[in-house]
Design a protein around this motif. Structure first.
Motif, PDB file in Angstrom:
ATOM      1  N   MET A 121       0.819  -1.211   0.000  1.00 38.43           N
ATOM      2  CA  MET A 121       0.000   0.000   0.000  1.00 38.43           C
ATOM      3  C   MET A 121       0.852   1.259   0.000  1.00 38.43           C
ATOM      4  O   MET A 121       0.495   2.261  -0.613  1.00 38.43           O
ATOM      5  CB  MET A 121      -0.946  -0.001   1.205  1.00 38.43           C
ATOM      6  N   LYS A 122       1.978   1.195   0.697  1.00 38.91           N
ATOM      7  CA  LYS A 122       2.901   2.335   0.660  1.00 38.91           C
ATOM      8  C   LYS A 122       3.661   2.366  -0.651  1.00 38.91           C
ATOM      9  O   LYS A 122       3.885   3.421  -1.240  1.00 38.91           O
ATOM     10  CB  LYS A 122       3.883   2.255   1.837  1.00 38.91           C
ATOM     11  N   LEU A 123       4.056   1.187  -1.099  1.00 38.01           N
ATOM     12  CA  LEU A 123       4.851   1.089  -2.317  1.00 38.01           C
ATOM     13  C   LEU A 123       4.101   1.640  -3.522  1.00 38.01           C
ATOM     14  O   LEU A 123       4.685   2.291  -4.397  1.00 38.01           O
ATOM     15  CB  LEU A 123       5.222  -0.386  -2.557  1.00 38.01           C
ATOM     16  N   THR A 124       2.791   1.411  -3.569  1.00 38.19           N
ATOM     17  CA  THR A 124       1.977   1.846  -4.706  1.00 38.19           C
ATOM     18  C   THR A 124       1.357   3.224  -4.492  1.00 38.19           C
ATOM     19  O   THR A 124       0.637   3.716  -5.368  1.00 38.19           O
ATOM     20  CB  THR A 124       0.857   0.825  -4.969  1.00 38.19           C
ATOM     21  N   GLY A 125       1.615   3.838  -3.337  1.00 41.24           N
ATOM     22  CA  GLY A 125       1.105   5.174  -3.079  1.00 41.24           C
ATOM     23  C   GLY A 125      -0.354   5.240  -2.673  1.00 41.24           C
ATOM     24  O   GLY A 125      -0.962   6.311  -2.682  1.00 41.24           O
ATOM     25  N   ILE A 126      -0.940   4.106  -2.313  1.00 40.33           N
ATOM     26  CA  ILE A 126      -2.340   4.086  -1.891  1.00 40.33           C
ATOM     27  C   ILE A 126      -2.503   4.785  -0.538  1.00 40.33           C
ATOM     28  O   ILE A 126      -3.519   5.427  -0.269  1.00 40.33           O
ATOM     29  CB  ILE A 126      -2.878   2.636  -1.837  1.00 40.33           C
ATOM     30  N   VAL A 127      -1.499   4.656   0.319  1.00 38.80           N
ATOM     31  CA  VAL A 127      -1.512   5.361   1.597  1.00 38.80           C
ATOM     32  C   VAL A 127      -0.305   6.297   1.637  1.00 38.80           C
ATOM     33  O   VAL A 127       0.710   6.048   0.979  1.00 38.80           O
ATOM     34  CB  VAL A 127      -1.473   4.384   2.800  1.00 38.80           C
ATOM     35  N   PRO A 128      -0.361   7.385   2.394  1.00 40.50           N
ATOM     36  CA  PRO A 128       0.764   8.333   2.476  1.00 40.50           C
ATOM     37  C   PRO A 128       2.018   7.674   3.046  1.00 40.50           C
ATOM     38  O   PRO A 128       1.942   6.704   3.794  1.00 40.50           O
ATOM     39  CB  PRO A 128       0.238   9.418   3.426  1.00 40.50           C
ATOM     40  N   LEU A 129       3.169   8.243   2.687  1.00 42.00           N
ATOM     41  CA  LEU A 129       4.438   7.690   3.144  1.00 42.00           C
ATOM     42  C   LEU A 129       4.589   7.748   4.658  1.00 42.00           C
ATOM     43  O   LEU A 129       5.283   6.912   5.254  1.00 42.00           O
ATOM     44  CB  LEU A 129       5.605   8.440   2.480  1.00 42.00           C
ATOM     45  N   ASP A 130       3.948   8.728   5.288  1.00 40.16           N
ATOM     46  CA  ASP A 130       4.073   8.856   6.738  1.00 40.16           C
ATOM     47  C   ASP A 130       2.997   8.068   7.491  1.00 40.16           C
ATOM     48  O   ASP A 130       2.885   8.153   8.713  1.00 40.16           O
ATOM     49  CB  ASP A 130       4.021  10.329   7.163  1.00 40.16           C
ATOM     50  N   LYS A 131       2.215   7.280   6.771  1.00 38.28           N
ATOM     51  CA  LYS A 131       1.145   6.489   7.384  1.00 38.28           C
ATOM     52  C   LYS A 131       1.725   5.353   8.216  1.00 38.28           C
ATOM     53  O   LYS A 131       2.617   4.616   7.780  1.00 38.28           O
ATOM     54  CB  LYS A 131       0.244   5.903   6.294  1.00 38.28           C
ATOM     55  N   ASP A 132       1.206   5.202   9.429  1.00 36.79           N
ATOM     56  CA  ASP A 132       1.593   4.082  10.283  1.00 36.79           C
ATOM     57  C   ASP A 132       0.894   2.829   9.756  1.00 36.79           C
ATOM     58  O   ASP A 132      -0.348   2.735   9.798  1.00 36.79           O
ATOM     59  CB  ASP A 132       1.178   4.364  11.732  1.00 36.79           C
ATOM     60  N   LEU A 133       1.667   1.883   9.245  1.00 40.61           N
ATOM     61  CA  LEU A 133       1.090   0.707   8.599  1.00 40.61           C
ATOM     62  C   LEU A 133       0.196  -0.100   9.533  1.00 40.61           C
ATOM     63  O   LEU A 133      -0.762  -0.737   9.088  1.00 40.61           O
ATOM     64  CB  LEU A 133       2.204  -0.183   8.047  1.00 40.61           C
ATOM     65  N   SER A 134       0.490  -0.088  10.820  1.00 40.41           N
ATOM     66  CA  SER A 134      -0.285  -0.888  11.768  1.00 40.41           C
ATOM     67  C   SER A 134      -1.694  -0.343  11.967  1.00 40.41           C
ATOM     68  O   SER A 134      -2.563  -1.031  12.509  1.00 40.41           O
ATOM     69  CB  SER A 134       0.433  -0.952  13.121  1.00 40.41           C
ATOM     70  N   THR A 135      -1.942   0.880  11.517  1.00 41.02           N
ATOM     71  CA  THR A 135      -3.267   1.492  11.705  1.00 41.02           C
ATOM     72  C   THR A 135      -4.208   1.254  10.525  1.00 41.02           C
ATOM     73  O   THR A 135      -5.376   1.635  10.586  1.00 41.02           O
ATOM     74  CB  THR A 135      -3.126   3.014  11.934  1.00 41.02           C
ATOM     75  N   ILE A 136      -3.712   0.634   9.479  1.00 42.34           N
ATOM     76  CA  ILE A 136      -4.566   0.362   8.312  1.00 42.34           C
ATOM     77  C   ILE A 136      -5.510  -0.791   8.642  1.00 42.34           C
ATOM     78  O   ILE A 136      -5.069  -1.861   9.053  1.00 42.34           O
ATOM     79  CB  ILE A 136      -3.726   0.001   7.073  1.00 42.34           C
ATOM     80  N   GLU A 137      -6.800  -0.604   8.446  1.00 46.30           N
ATOM     81  CA  GLU A 137      -7.779  -1.640   8.755  1.00 46.30           C
ATOM     82  C   GLU A 137      -7.594  -2.854   7.852  1.00 46.30           C
ATOM     83  O   GLU A 137      -7.339  -2.727   6.650  1.00 46.30           O
ATOM     84  CB  GLU A 137      -9.201  -1.090   8.594  1.00 46.30           C
ATOM     85  N   ARG A 138      -7.779  -4.015   8.435  1.00 42.72           N
ATOM     86  CA  ARG A 138      -7.549  -5.267   7.716  1.00 42.72           C
ATOM     87  C   ARG A 138      -8.465  -5.409   6.500  1.00 42.72           C
ATOM     88  O   ARG A 138      -8.058  -5.915   5.464  1.00 42.72           O
ATOM     89  CB  ARG A 138      -7.724  -6.463   8.657  1.00 42.72           C
ATOM     90  N   ARG A 139      -9.704  -4.973   6.623  1.00 45.03           N
ATOM     91  CA  ARG A 139     -10.632  -5.109   5.497  1.00 45.03           C
ATOM     92  C   ARG A 139     -10.168  -4.282   4.307  1.00 45.03           C
ATOM     93  O   ARG A 139     -10.294  -4.702   3.157  1.00 45.03           O
ATOM     94  CB  ARG A 139     -12.037  -4.675   5.927  1.00 45.03           C
ATOM     95  N   PHE A 140      -9.635  -3.125   4.588  1.00 44.70           N
ATOM     96  CA  PHE A 140      -9.124  -2.263   3.517  1.00 44.70           C
ATOM     97  C   PHE A 140      -7.875  -2.876   2.895  1.00 44.70           C
ATOM     98  O   PHE A 140      -7.672  -2.816   1.685  1.00 44.70           O
ATOM     99  CB  PHE A 140      -8.822  -0.873   4.076  1.00 44.70           C
ATOM    100  N   ILE A 141      -7.044  -3.504   3.738  1.00 47.83           N
ATOM    101  CA  ILE A 141      -5.813  -4.126   3.257  1.00 47.83           C
ATOM    102  C   ILE A 141      -6.117  -5.201   2.214  1.00 47.83           C
ATOM    103  O   ILE A 141      -5.447  -5.301   1.181  1.00 47.83           O
ATOM    104  CB  ILE A 141      -5.032  -4.756   4.437  1.00 47.83           C
ATOM    105  N   HIS A 142      -7.145  -5.984   2.477  1.00 45.22           N
ATOM    106  CA  HIS A 142      -7.437  -7.131   1.603  1.00 45.22           C
ATOM    107  C   HIS A 142      -8.353  -6.792   0.433  1.00 45.22           C
ATOM    108  O   HIS A 142      -8.666  -7.669  -0.384  1.00 45.22           O
ATOM    109  CB  HIS A 142      -8.035  -8.270   2.438  1.00 45.22           C
ATOM    110  N   THR A 143      -8.790  -5.542   0.342  1.00 47.30           N
ATOM    111  CA  THR A 143      -9.672  -5.161  -0.778  1.00 47.30           C
ATOM    112  C   THR A 143      -9.188  -3.921  -1.526  1.00 47.30           C
ATOM    113  O   THR A 143      -9.710  -3.615  -2.602  1.00 47.30           O
ATOM    114  CB  THR A 143     -11.104  -4.878  -0.268  1.00 47.30           C
ATOM    115  N   GLY A 144      -8.184  -3.237  -0.978  1.00 44.71           N
ATOM    116  CA  GLY A 144      -7.784  -1.964  -1.553  1.00 44.71           C
ATOM    117  C   GLY A 144      -6.616  -1.983  -2.518  1.00 44.71           C
ATOM    118  O   GLY A 144      -6.205  -0.928  -3.010  1.00 44.71           O
TER     119      GLY A 144
END
Length: 326
Positions: A121-144
């Protein structure tokens, strides 16, 4: 040369001991024999790993050497087992791609795939570079994340992009899936494993059901290792053979990492992708399901016949990715 010959002789002796012990196990169920096989298997693995990887080398070099050794072993397995699977939408439905790094990651459930998707998600720019990866919801991770099967240039990308996968010991992976999906309750999943799969298992092996809850590990293993054509539930991606998901016999992966050496292998891949400035270190799982391969609660609950059926079902994975059953 004398030392080398003696080392090879010792390796063959241990291998012979392992084969004889396993042969004996097929007709008996002896605890002491099980320990002997485990001892032989561990020592054979020690000799092989020492022969394959120089422990004095940097972690990055060891990761590359391990991967190269697995790929050579994989090629022999594909030929020996005559594995020929199609490159289809199911496989590409497990592939995430990044056009900037020109890379493809084929994810296998229960092999740190949630952590890798966070990285993607960081690599593809879907989330900001300063985003804490642990705060990304699991449902979004598997569908986004975009999948290769939905891309118009999927075939070209598959041929030209660098590709990698991560694998795990088959028993550990399946045990982790059982603990995650059936022994506990996965609140983040939109798929009700107890209702959709647990119920079917209970209907098959019990006179009364209770909503698919409290399925035993023995019932689960019996269900997924049945002979003959298997149902969708029996072939769920969380316990489907790894080689059937990412099809490494048809797709030439540039790197094959292992869950057992996750930190070293993941750090190597991040550096290889040029992503260290984006993701400094590989994120730890927010929901680890620790598995101990010979945990008496699970492994010893299986009778001898069921253990052998499990080994037979996942034989290609065991051999291709250089894992020991015992």
């Amino acid at each position: 040369m004398v030392w080398l010959r003696s080392r090879q002789t010792l390796t063959y002796l241990i291998l012979a001991m392992l084969i004889l012990s396993l042969s004996y196990m097929i007709f008996t169920d002896n605890t002491y024999e099980m320990e002997a096989v485990r001892f032989a298997g561990n020592h054979l693995q020690f000799l092989r790993s020492n022969a394959l990887v120089d422990t004095e080398k940097p972690a990055s070099s060891k990761a590359k050497e391990r991967s190269d050794a697995i790929k050579m072993n994989l090629q022999k397995t594909c030929t020996t087992f005559n594995i020929s699977l199609p490159v289809n939408s199911f496989m590409m439905g497990h592939m995430h791609y990044d056009d900037t790094s020109k890379a493809i990651y084929c994810f296998i459930p229960k092999v740190a795939c949630t952590s890798w998707k966070r990285v993607w998600m960081k690599l593809t720019g879907i989330v900001p570079l300063d985003k804490d990866l642990s705060t990304i919801e699991r449902r979004f991770i598997h569908t986004g994340l975009p999948l290769l099967k939905s891309n118009m240039e999927s075939e070209l990308k598959l041929k030209t992009y660098k590709k990698f996968i991560f694998v795990r010991h088959p028993f550990d992976r399946v045990l982790s899936a059982f603990k995650d999906k059936l022994e506990s309750f996965d609140k983040s999943s939109t798929y009700d494993f107890h209702k959709e799969i647990g119920m079917k298992i209970q209907q098959k092996y019990r006179e009364k059901t209770n909503g698919g809850h409290n399925v035993t590990f023995t019932e689960f293993i019996r269900y997924i290792t049945e002979s003959g054509p298997l149902s969708y539930e029996q072939r769920n991606e969380h316990w489907l053979s790894m080689h059937e998901i990412c099809n490494p016999c048809a797709v030439q992966y540039d790197f094959i990492g292992k869950f057992e050496t996750l930190k070293e292998d993941a750090d190597y891949v991040l550096d290889w992708l040029g992503a260290k400035n984006i993701v400094a270190s590989f994120p730890v799982s927010d929901r680890p399901f620790y598995t101990r391969r010979y945990d008496p609660k699970y492994f010893n609950s299986l009778d001898h016949k069921t253990k052998m059926k499990f080994f037979a079902k996942y034989l290609a994975d065991f051999v291709a990715f250089d894992y020991r059953f015992l």
